[in-house]
Design a protein around this motif. Structure first.
Motif, PDB file in Angstrom:
ATOM      1  N   MET A  40       0.862  -1.178   0.000  1.00 34.31           N
ATOM      2  CA  MET A  40       0.000   0.000   0.000  1.00 34.31           C
ATOM      3  C   MET A  40       0.900   1.230   0.000  1.00 34.31           C
ATOM      4  O   MET A  40       2.075   1.157   0.335  1.00 34.31           O
ATOM      5  CB  MET A  40      -0.906  -0.028   1.225  1.00 34.31           C
ATOM      6  N   ARG A  41       0.352   2.368  -0.388  1.00 33.91           N
ATOM      7  CA  ARG A  41       1.155   3.584  -0.430  1.00 33.91           C
ATOM      8  C   ARG A  41       0.892   4.373   0.840  1.00 33.91           C
ATOM      9  O   ARG A  41      -0.207   4.407   1.363  1.00 33.91           O
ATOM     10  CB  ARG A  41       0.802   4.313  -1.721  1.00 33.91           C
ATOM     11  N   LYS A  42       1.960   4.995   1.353  1.00 32.57           N
ATOM     12  CA  LYS A  42       1.865   5.771   2.594  1.00 32.57           C
ATOM     13  C   LYS A  42       1.456   7.216   2.295  1.00 32.57           C
ATOM     14  O   LYS A  42       1.819   7.753   1.262  1.00 32.57           O
ATOM     15  CB  LYS A  42       3.189   5.778   3.336  1.00 32.57           C
ATOM     16  N   GLY A  43       0.717   7.787   3.205  1.00 36.87           N
ATOM     17  CA  GLY A  43       0.308   9.171   3.082  1.00 36.87           C
ATOM     18  C   GLY A  43      -0.187   9.661   4.419  1.00 36.87           C
ATOM     19  O   GLY A  43      -0.082   8.970   5.437  1.00 36.87           O
ATOM     20  N   ARG A  44      -0.731  10.867   4.445  1.00 37.63           N
ATOM     21  CA  ARG A  44      -1.304  11.419   5.669  1.00 37.63           C
ATOM     22  C   ARG A  44      -2.813  11.413   5.544  1.00 37.63           C
ATOM     23  O   ARG A  44      -3.361  11.696   4.488  1.00 37.63           O
ATOM     24  CB  ARG A  44      -0.801  12.840   5.908  1.00 37.63           C
ATOM     25  N   LEU A  45      -3.454  11.108   6.633  1.00 38.62           N
ATOM     26  CA  LEU A  45      -4.906  11.082   6.659  1.00 38.62           C
ATOM     27  C   LEU A  45      -5.414  12.518   6.652  1.00 38.62           C
ATOM     28  O   LEU A  45      -5.091  13.302   7.536  1.00 38.62           O
ATOM     29  CB  LEU A  45      -5.405  10.343   7.904  1.00 38.62           C
ATOM     30  N   GLY A  46      -6.167  12.867   5.625  1.00 35.92           N
ATOM     31  CA  GLY A  46      -6.698  14.219   5.507  1.00 35.92           C
ATOM     32  C   GLY A  46      -7.969  14.396   6.300  1.00 35.92           C
ATOM     33  O   GLY A  46      -8.544  13.449   6.835  1.00 35.92           O
TER      34      GLY A  46
END
Length: 131
Positions: A122-128
């Motif tokens: 899965m790709r990492k990101g920040r929860l908006g």
């Protein structure tokens, strides 16, 4: 057996629930569930029609309910969302074009969890704030 709910098949929640299900060997112990899940995965990989996907998702939902999993395929209890998380939390999200709603917590020093649908991490990101 619990009756299947009227769910608009297929949708992103179903893809997320399938991804979680495929990543859980405990939930795939029953041959009928495992076969139905693999059939849906094969249809997703082959760009099947909406009608074919709907029938396959419904067959998987029915198989889950027949094996005493009254939750079926799509519901909040399968762990496809992260309720109550703060907007600054790092998360892993679907790497594929379907953009399913599966959200997992992503730790800084650990790799993102695998996506069972697309065969990649899965790709990492920040929860908006809309997350």
């Amino acid at each position: 057996m619990t009756a299947s709910p009227e769910i608009p098949w297929p949708d992103k929640r179903a893809a997320a629930a399938l991804c979680v299900l495929l990543g859980s060997p405990r939930d795939l112990r029953q041959p009928a569930v495992r076969e139905a899940a693999e059939a849906v995965r094969a249809l997703l990989a082959s760009d099947a029609s909406t009608a074919e996907l709907a029938a396959a998702y419904l067959a998987l939902d029915t198989a889950l309910r027949r094996t005493t999993d009254a939750r079926g395929l799509v519901n909040g209890a399968r762990g496809v969302t992260a309720p109550g998380v703060s907007p600054h939390l790092k998360v892993a999200v679907c790497p594929g074009p379907s953009g399913c709603t599966r959200v997992e917590r992503a730790r800084d020093l650990l790799p993102a969890p695998p996506c069972a649908l697309h065969g990649t991490r899965m790709r990492k990101g920040r929860l908006g704030s809309a997350g």
